[in-house]
Design a protein around this motif. Structure first.
Motif, PDB file in Angstrom:
ATOM      1  N   PRO A  38       0.827  -1.216   0.000  1.00  0.00           N
ATOM      2  CA  PRO A  38       0.000   0.000   0.000  1.00  0.00           C
ATOM      3  C   PRO A  38       0.858   1.261   0.000  1.00  0.00           C
ATOM      4  N   THR A  45      -2.750  -4.746  -6.605  1.00  0.00           N
ATOM      5  CA  THR A  45      -3.636  -4.415  -5.494  1.00  0.00           C
ATOM      6  C   THR A  45      -2.935  -4.797  -4.193  1.00  0.00           C
ATOM      7  N   ASN A  46      -3.629  -4.628  -3.075  1.00  0.00           N
ATOM      8  CA  ASN A  46      -3.054  -5.061  -1.808  1.00  0.00           C
ATOM      9  C   ASN A  46      -4.110  -5.826  -1.021  1.00  0.00           C
ATOM     10  N   GLU A  48      -5.486  -5.374   1.791  1.00  0.00           N
ATOM     11  CA  GLU A  48      -6.520  -4.552   2.424  1.00  0.00           C
ATOM     12  C   GLU A  48      -7.611  -4.186   1.423  1.00  0.00           C
ATOM     13  N   GLN A  49      -7.236  -3.871   0.192  1.00  0.00           N
ATOM     14  CA  GLN A  49      -8.230  -3.576  -0.848  1.00  0.00           C
ATOM     15  C   GLN A  49      -9.069  -4.811  -1.155  1.00  0.00           C
ATOM     16  N   ALA A  53     -13.132  -5.114  -0.583  1.00  0.00           N
ATOM     17  CA  ALA A  53     -14.047  -5.467  -1.675  1.00  0.00           C
ATOM     18  C   ALA A  53     -14.845  -6.721  -1.348  1.00  0.00           C
ATOM     19  N   GLU A  83     -13.805   0.992   3.896  1.00  0.00           N
ATOM     20  CA  GLU A  83     -12.460   1.496   4.135  1.00  0.00           C
ATOM     21  C   GLU A  83     -11.823   0.587   5.173  1.00  0.00           C
TER      22      GLU A  83
END
Length: 139
Positions: A38, A45-46, A48-49, A53, A83
């Motif tokens: 991140p 992507t990471n 956390e994303q 999702a 978030e």
């Protein structure tokens, strides 16, 4: 451990390299991602994303269940903005999250009841309960 009556689905992935330049792929090939740390210029992507999702998609499904129990029609334009923060205190990493839920056209108290019902049944919400600080907002 809870006695399982029936396994509905098992996700299978293979990941190499971790969050900084690694990749992950599902056994059916539907998921094939590259990872980046991140806040870096990496193109992936990471985790956390991906967590945000997955949680928001699952939460919408759980809201549908809660709404059906209440005999309320879910708005077609229902949305969840998730978030997920990766935090660090004294070298210890942890997550915290905010789910902002939009249920246009529903009375606020009805929307709030749906969100609270979903938070009780959503598998992601259950998995994080007691481990991740979560704020739920009806917007």
């Amino acid at each position: 451990m809870t006695q399982v009556e029936k396994v509905l689905y098992t996700a299978r992935t293979h990941t190499t390299g971790g969050r900084d330049g690694g990749s992950g792929r599902s056994d059916d090939g539907h998921l094939d991602v590259k990872f980046s740390t991140p806040g870096t210029a990496g193109s992936g992507t990471n985790p956390e994303q991906m967590f945000a999702a997955g949680w928001s998609a699952c939460f919408i499904g759980a809201m549908g269940l809660a709404a059906r129990k209440m005999k309320v029609a879910m708005p077609a334009d229902t949305a969840v903005d998730a978030e997920v923060d990766l935090c660090n205190v004294d070298g210890a990493y942890f997550l915290q999250a905010r789910l902002s839920v939009s249920l246009p056209g529903l009375e606020r108290d009805v929307a709030q009841a749906i969100v609270e019902g979903a938070h009780q049944t959503c598998p992601y919400s259950k998995a994080t309960r007691g481990n991740v600080d979560v704020v739920l907002n009806v917007v």
